[in-house]
Design a protein around this motif. Sequence first.
Motif, mmCIF file in Angstrom:
data_model
loop_
_atom_site.group_PDB
_atom_site.id
_atom_site.type_symbol
_atom_site.label_atom_id
_atom_site.label_comp_id
_atom_site.label_asym_id
_atom_site.label_seq_id
_atom_site.Cartn_x
_atom_site.Cartn_y
_atom_site.Cartn_z
ATOM 1 N N VAL B 22 0.832 -1.207 0.000
ATOM 2 C CA VAL B 22 0.000 0.000 0.000
ATOM 3 C C VAL B 22 0.867 1.258 0.000
ATOM 4 C CG1 VAL B 22 -1.950 -1.064 1.214
ATOM 5 C CG2 VAL B 22 -0.131 0.028 2.541
ATOM 6 N N TRP B 23 2.165 1.085 0.091
ATOM 7 C CA TRP B 23 3.068 2.233 0.176
ATOM 8 C C TRP B 23 2.919 3.170 -1.034
ATOM 9 C CZ3 TRP B 23 7.180 -1.991 0.995
ATOM 10 C CH2 TRP B 23 7.214 -2.367 2.344
ATOM 11 N N CYS B 24 3.143 4.442 -0.788
ATOM 12 C CA CYS B 24 3.107 5.410 -1.877
ATOM 13 C C CYS B 24 4.167 5.025 -2.902
ATOM 14 C CB CYS B 24 3.469 6.816 -1.396
ATOM 15 S SG CYS B 24 2.503 7.395 -0.006
ATOM 16 N N PRO B 25 3.839 5.170 -4.172
ATOM 17 C CA PRO B 25 4.897 4.973 -5.162
ATOM 18 C C PRO B 25 6.058 5.906 -4.830
ATOM 19 C CG PRO B 25 2.767 5.082 -6.223
ATOM 20 C CD PRO B 25 2.545 5.448 -4.777
ATOM 21 N N GLY B 26 7.251 5.370 -4.847
ATOM 22 C CA GLY B 26 8.409 6.181 -4.534
ATOM 23 C C GLY B 26 8.901 6.015 -3.112
ATOM 24 N N CYS B 27 8.081 5.429 -2.253
ATOM 25 C CA CYS B 27 8.457 5.264 -0.839
ATOM 26 C C CYS B 27 9.729 4.416 -0.734
ATOM 27 C CB CYS B 27 7.335 4.578 -0.083
ATOM 28 S SG CYS B 27 7.750 4.260 1.640
ATOM 29 N N GLY B 28 10.613 4.824 0.154
ATOM 30 C CA GLY B 28 11.848 4.075 0.353
ATOM 31 C C GLY B 28 11.621 2.650 0.824
ATOM 32 N N ASP B 29 10.461 2.413 1.437
ATOM 33 C CA ASP B 29 10.214 1.090 2.007
ATOM 34 C C ASP B 29 10.208 -0.017 0.946
ATOM 35 O OD1 ASP B 29 10.083 2.514 4.327
ATOM 36 O OD2 ASP B 29 7.918 2.310 4.607
ATOM 37 N N TYR B 30 9.891 0.348 -0.304
ATOM 38 C CA TYR B 30 9.972 -0.658 -1.368
ATOM 39 C C TYR B 30 11.409 -1.170 -1.486
ATOM 40 C CZ TYR B 30 5.397 0.656 -3.378
ATOM 41 O OH TYR B 30 4.069 0.896 -3.610
ATOM 42 N N GLY B 57 2.661 1.196 11.393
ATOM 43 C CA GLY B 57 3.218 2.306 10.638
ATOM 44 C C GLY B 57 3.275 1.855 9.193
ATOM 45 N N CYS B 58 3.603 2.773 8.294
ATOM 46 C CA CYS B 58 3.720 2.370 6.889
ATOM 47 C C CYS B 58 4.734 1.243 6.777
ATOM 48 C CB CYS B 58 4.200 3.543 6.046
ATOM 49 S SG CYS B 58 3.097 4.948 6.047
ATOM 50 N N SER B 59 5.917 1.506 7.354
ATOM 51 C CA SER B 59 7.009 0.549 7.259
ATOM 52 C C SER B 59 6.657 -0.783 7.899
ATOM 53 C CB SER B 59 8.237 1.145 7.936
ATOM 54 O OG SER B 59 7.853 1.791 9.136
ATOM 55 N N ASP B 127 13.981 4.453 8.708
ATOM 56 C CA ASP B 127 13.924 5.789 9.306
ATOM 57 C C ASP B 127 13.668 6.835 8.229
ATOM 58 O OD1 ASP B 127 14.166 8.032 10.849
ATOM 59 O OD2 ASP B 127 16.044 7.436 11.817
ATOM 60 N N ASN B 128 12.523 7.505 8.355
ATOM 61 C CA ASN B 128 12.206 8.590 7.415
ATOM 62 C C ASN B 128 11.999 9.906 8.148
ATOM 63 O OD1 ASN B 128 9.790 8.074 8.651
ATOM 64 N ND2 ASN B 128 8.803 7.202 6.843
ATOM 65 N N HIS B 129 12.372 9.922 9.425
ATOM 66 C CA HIS B 129 12.281 11.144 10.230
ATOM 67 C C HIS B 129 10.870 11.717 10.237
ATOM 68 C CE1 HIS B 129 16.852 11.894 9.326
ATOM 69 N NE2 HIS B 129 16.583 10.657 9.676
ATOM 70 N N TYR B 131 6.387 10.526 11.030
ATOM 71 C CA TYR B 131 5.316 9.536 11.140
ATOM 72 C C TYR B 131 4.576 9.561 9.813
ATOM 73 C CZ TYR B 131 5.670 9.620 16.301
ATOM 74 O OH TYR B 131 6.087 9.526 17.601
ATOM 75 N N GLY B 132 4.840 8.573 8.983
ATOM 76 C CA GLY B 132 4.201 8.555 7.675
ATOM 77 C C GLY B 132 2.724 8.216 7.785
ATOM 78 N N MET B 133 2.469 7.138 8.454
ATOM 79 C CA MET B 133 1.110 6.601 8.446
ATOM 80 C C MET B 133 0.066 7.539 9.032
ATOM 81 S SD MET B 133 -0.073 2.822 8.896
ATOM 82 C CE MET B 133 -0.034 2.593 7.148
ATOM 83 N N PRO B 206 13.445 7.145 2.485
ATOM 84 C CA PRO B 206 12.711 8.398 2.297
ATOM 85 C C PRO B 206 11.196 8.237 2.298
ATOM 86 C CG PRO B 206 14.448 8.171 0.649
ATOM 87 C CD PRO B 206 14.358 6.861 1.379
ATOM 88 N N CYS B 207 10.528 9.224 2.898
ATOM 89 C CA CYS B 207 9.076 9.329 2.809
ATOM 90 C C CYS B 207 8.809 10.386 1.749
ATOM 91 C CB CYS B 207 8.493 9.776 4.140
ATOM 92 S SG CYS B 207 6.736 10.143 4.035
ATOM 93 N N VAL B 208 8.485 9.942 0.544
ATOM 94 C CA VAL B 208 8.347 10.904 -0.553
ATOM 95 C C VAL B 208 7.099 11.750 -0.404
ATOM 96 C CG1 VAL B 208 9.721 9.592 -2.198
ATOM 97 C CG2 VAL B 208 7.262 9.148 -2.035
ATOM 98 N N THR B 209 6.163 11.291 0.409
ATOM 99 C CA THR B 209 4.919 12.035 0.557
ATOM 100 C C THR B 209 5.056 13.184 1.556
ATOM 101 O OG1 THR B 209 3.612 10.158 -0.096
ATOM 102 C CG2 THR B 209 2.478 11.832 1.210
ATOM 103 N N PHE B 210 5.632 12.914 2.708
ATOM 104 C CA PHE B 210 5.706 13.965 3.723
ATOM 105 C C PHE B 210 7.087 14.612 3.833
ATOM 106 C CE2 PHE B 210 2.138 11.266 4.982
ATOM 107 C CZ PHE B 210 1.130 12.219 4.899
ATOM 108 N N ARG B 211 8.101 13.949 3.291
ATOM 109 C CA ARG B 211 9.442 14.529 3.314
ATOM 110 C C ARG B 211 10.071 14.409 1.916
ATOM 111 N NH1 ARG B 211 11.780 15.199 8.500
ATOM 112 N NH2 ARG B 211 12.891 16.718 7.259
HETATM 113 S S1 SF4 Z 1 3.523 8.161 3.719
HETATM 114 FE FE1 SF4 Z 1 5.732 8.172 3.503
HETATM 115 S S2 SF4 Z 1 6.446 6.420 4.645
HETATM 116 FE FE2 SF4 Z 1 4.253 6.130 4.281
HETATM 117 S S3 SF4 Z 1 4.134 4.922 2.414
HETATM 118 FE FE3 SF4 Z 1 3.991 7.053 1.853
HETATM 119 S S4 SF4 Z 1 6.076 7.613 1.401
HETATM 120 FE FE4 SF4 Z 1 6.187 5.745 2.559
#
Ligand code: SF4
Lengths: 177, 277, 564
Positions: B22-30, B57-59, B127-129, B131-133, B206-211
């Motif tokens: 479910v992660w945003c495209p681009g999320c480092g967690d991939y 959390g997202c991760s 670590d994306n510094h 809270y993504g979720m 990286p959290c591409v959505t919030f950072r």
């Molecule tokens: S909000 Fe940030 S950490 Fe969560 S899935 Fe999207 S990019 Fe990844």
Amino acid sequence: MNPPIQTPSRPETLEELMLQALAMEREAVERYSELADMMQAHNNRDVAELFHKMAGYEQHHVDHILKDMSWPADKATPRYAGVWTAPDGPEVVPIEEMHYLMQPWHALQLALAAEQRAHDFFDALVRNAANDTIRRAAEEMRAEEAEHIELVRAWMEKVPQPDSDWAADPDPPRYID
Amino acid sequence: MNDMAESAALAAADYKSGYKPVWCPGCGDYGVLGAVTRALAILQRPPHEVAVVSGIGCSSRIPAYTSCYGFHGVHGRALAAGTGLKVARPDLTVIVAGGDGDGYSIGGNHFLHACRRNVDLTYIVMDNHVYGMTKGQASPTTEPDWDSKLAPGGTGVRSFHPLVIALAAGANFIARAFSGDSGGAAEIIAQAIRHPGFSFVEVMSPCVTFRPEQKDWKQSVRRTGVPETGDPAQAARRIMTDDGFNIGVLYAGDRPVYARERAATVTPAELEAEFAL
Amino acid sequence: MTAGTLLLDAAARAGLYGLMVRTSGPQIRGGEAAALLRLGPQPLATLDDRFDMLLAIDWQNLHRFADEIPLGPASLIVGDSGEGEAPEALLASGAQAVALPLKKTVKGATGAWVNMVALGFGGAIAGLPVEVLEEALRASWKRNPQALEANLTVLRQGFAFAAGLEGKRPQPLAMPAVAPAGRWLISGNEAAGFGAIRAGVRFVAAYPITPATEVLEWLAPALTRLGGTLLQAEDELASINMIIGAAYGGVPSLTATAGPGLALMTEAIGLAVTAEVPIVIVDVMRGGPSTGIPAKSEQSDLSFAVDGLPGDAPRLVLAPTSIGDCLTTTEWAVRLAEALQAPAIVLSDQFMGQSRAVVDQPPATGGTAQRLVAAANTPGYLRYADTPSGISPMAIPGTPGTTYTADGLEHTEKGIPSSQATDHSRQLDKRERKLMQYDYGPRWADVEGEADLAIITFGSTTGAVREAIARSALQGVGLRLVALRLLAPLQPAALDRALAGVRQVLVVEQNHGGQLLRYLRSRYDLPGRATGLHRPGPLPLRPGELTAAFIDWAAVQGSREGRA
Ligand code: SF4
Ligand SMILES: Cc1ncc(C[n+]2csc(CCOP(=O)(O)OP(=O)(O)O)c2C)c(N)n1
């Protein structure tokens, strides 16, 4: 014991060169498929389809190498992991460049850059080739990448350029868990 | 070179479940998912002998994306669940994974005690510094001046230094990796799993959505040029003096590992004698 | 305390039954402490209304225990001749007071302890033979032999003091000719630990808390010898999640705590409900809320145990009805948790947990717990399959071909997170059904008698209630007893049968708000006009006051009936 990690140094034999190429192309297939899934899961069908196609092209490349070398489909490659000149393999599109609203134009830009890196990689091999056999093989691979570059360029002609506010979304991100 | 080829028995793809993240495209967690699956392929550990334990959390969504046994528990308690599992089932490879909020904020106490207990676990923090979720609030590793809805103008609070805290608390293996370097991260994670005791891998993800500015991490990260050390003093100096962008193994120690495996010497019925008159 | 423990041990050796409750002041060391003993020829589950004798080595702060040590005109107060008069609060009872040279006896006897004088004297008053007292002391002795001799001497001297008290002393107990077979000397906390082990628990994680710590102290070495582990966690958030992790790994697991710890565990108990992981939590209840009264008993965690979780979260709640039953009920709780893949809370309390008693050997209930486990390579394995029983086979990590992710998020049958209404209601139904449909057998409650008036109770209060019912019967008032052992899920059909023909019920419990009464009313239509008799801790409900209350209540019900 696990095999130590290999630095893709200047290949001394044709086999070494082709193993490097095979590893690189496989990474590209895997990444494009992953990006396609990512886009599919986020309802961006156009870009998902585009990445699927790109994965297909790269798979052709893989098949080509396997055929030329008479290798089986599951031919193992050394672990070059993490030691390409860039963090990922030269031909992969970085994950963090993805955006759920991205358009084919963006995707093609990224693909173009990746193909360009792959081209440069083989170009360097051509220039540093240890012998003629290797040079010829590297030239062939470079030519294939050049073809891909052209293909992507031509494709770009056909897709519209995005507006400046392509990433605007009136809905804020959702809170999940 | 051929004889060093990776065995073809289990490939990274065999460690993926096929569920689409479910992660945003681009999320480092991939990239981290890729690294974990590649690491397991390096180790050739069958998926059913591996358990991936997480919090919220997202991760922390990562377990279900692997083909291993997974445990997606409650926020902040992944290390506790992983510890219980590993101590009760030492035969399993246990990987605990989650975010910086999960691990350093709500679960901070467990982090300290997991380091000092030194159970043979691998702990991966994405670590994306932030809270993504929960839509982008400051986490313990967020910079003090980072503006967010809940802390306009920044929290003004100094950020947490997980690596040096892990070292001080007794972690046996400490490394920093980068999600954009999935292959390199895989090597580090494989080494962490192999290393006895509590292995801590902080992955910059990286959290591409919030950072979105974290996309630039790629330009800043570099591999540590120096060989790994088993000397905590040297490791402390390195960790305290680097700029946070050195990736690689920063400490690999040989502290005694928590071990409670032993054979039974009595049966429950024999214990009755203690009470019988 | 040592004298009390030895006296109980000696009584056990003499073939008696007994119960010893400890009470102490707030100090860590050197504080005032009292051992409250009741001895007799039958099993004893409660203290009596009055003590026959109070033996005080000194009077310091003893008034603090005045409430806990009820005396009457027939009681004897014994103090040390060097300590002056007994406190007014104690003399007010009308008890006779005598002074004995307790401390003087040990003066000059190197290594002799004054409490051994007390042991000799106390044993003599109870009617125990001096040889048995000596035997008890010898058996427990761990120091040098000279000191043992000195203590045996003062014990005999203490024993002799009783001779001078004819006319003042209470009746000595008759010693049984042969000691009844199959008795155990055990505390409720030890019993709970042993019950867990008998059912197969091999992993325990916990954070120390009064009055549950002894469960852990007993389990730690026992588990080591059994090849298991007790892990002292950093807090209760950790301990509960650790046992969930271990149980997910296939190992029956347990933790023990008290109210404050249970409160911290709440979120994870919900996780065990949703992820369907079997765990057992022994809650040794103490006075609450908050830190409350740590070392005193109260039955006030019931509401929290049965209802205190966010979401619709079916769980098992059980309560032992005696010290010996702490073993059987904990064992049963482990079995149920494993069979039903659900969390079970065992509501013990400080009274049962920290009291030591001579009990009849708890019955062996046979076999370790069984979990329904998925076979390797089960085709199309669904961890949360919606089966008719609601129980779905659980894959144990390490098993090939059945990997899945256990999830605290609502999920599909496969375990994939889902927020769809159909998945949610299906899984909610399944989780409720598995607990509701299960056949719990006759152990759900102790049902005794056929009268049309019933007393409903649970936990440690059962002992006093049972004794009060027996006393009421002697006065011609018949009462039925229903002591619930399985509190959740409540068994309406079984309750119907247990209460068949009952006109009125009285619900007895040790808490301020009448939690059991409210709980029963919220889930079940009690016959007649249900009333409650409840009082908070720390004072126990005593059989005498209960007898009086029961007789009054029965009289009101009788006249009400008459008017009708
Ligand atoms: S909000 Fe940030 S950490 Fe969560 S899935 Fe999207 S990019 Fe990844
Ligand atoms: C007890 C509890 N409090 C709060 C939450 C809400 N919550 C869910 S995830 C999260 C923070 C996640 O941040 P992090 O661990 O950094 O992971 P990320 O999403 O960035 O990967 C919070 C506060 C929760 N699920 N449970």
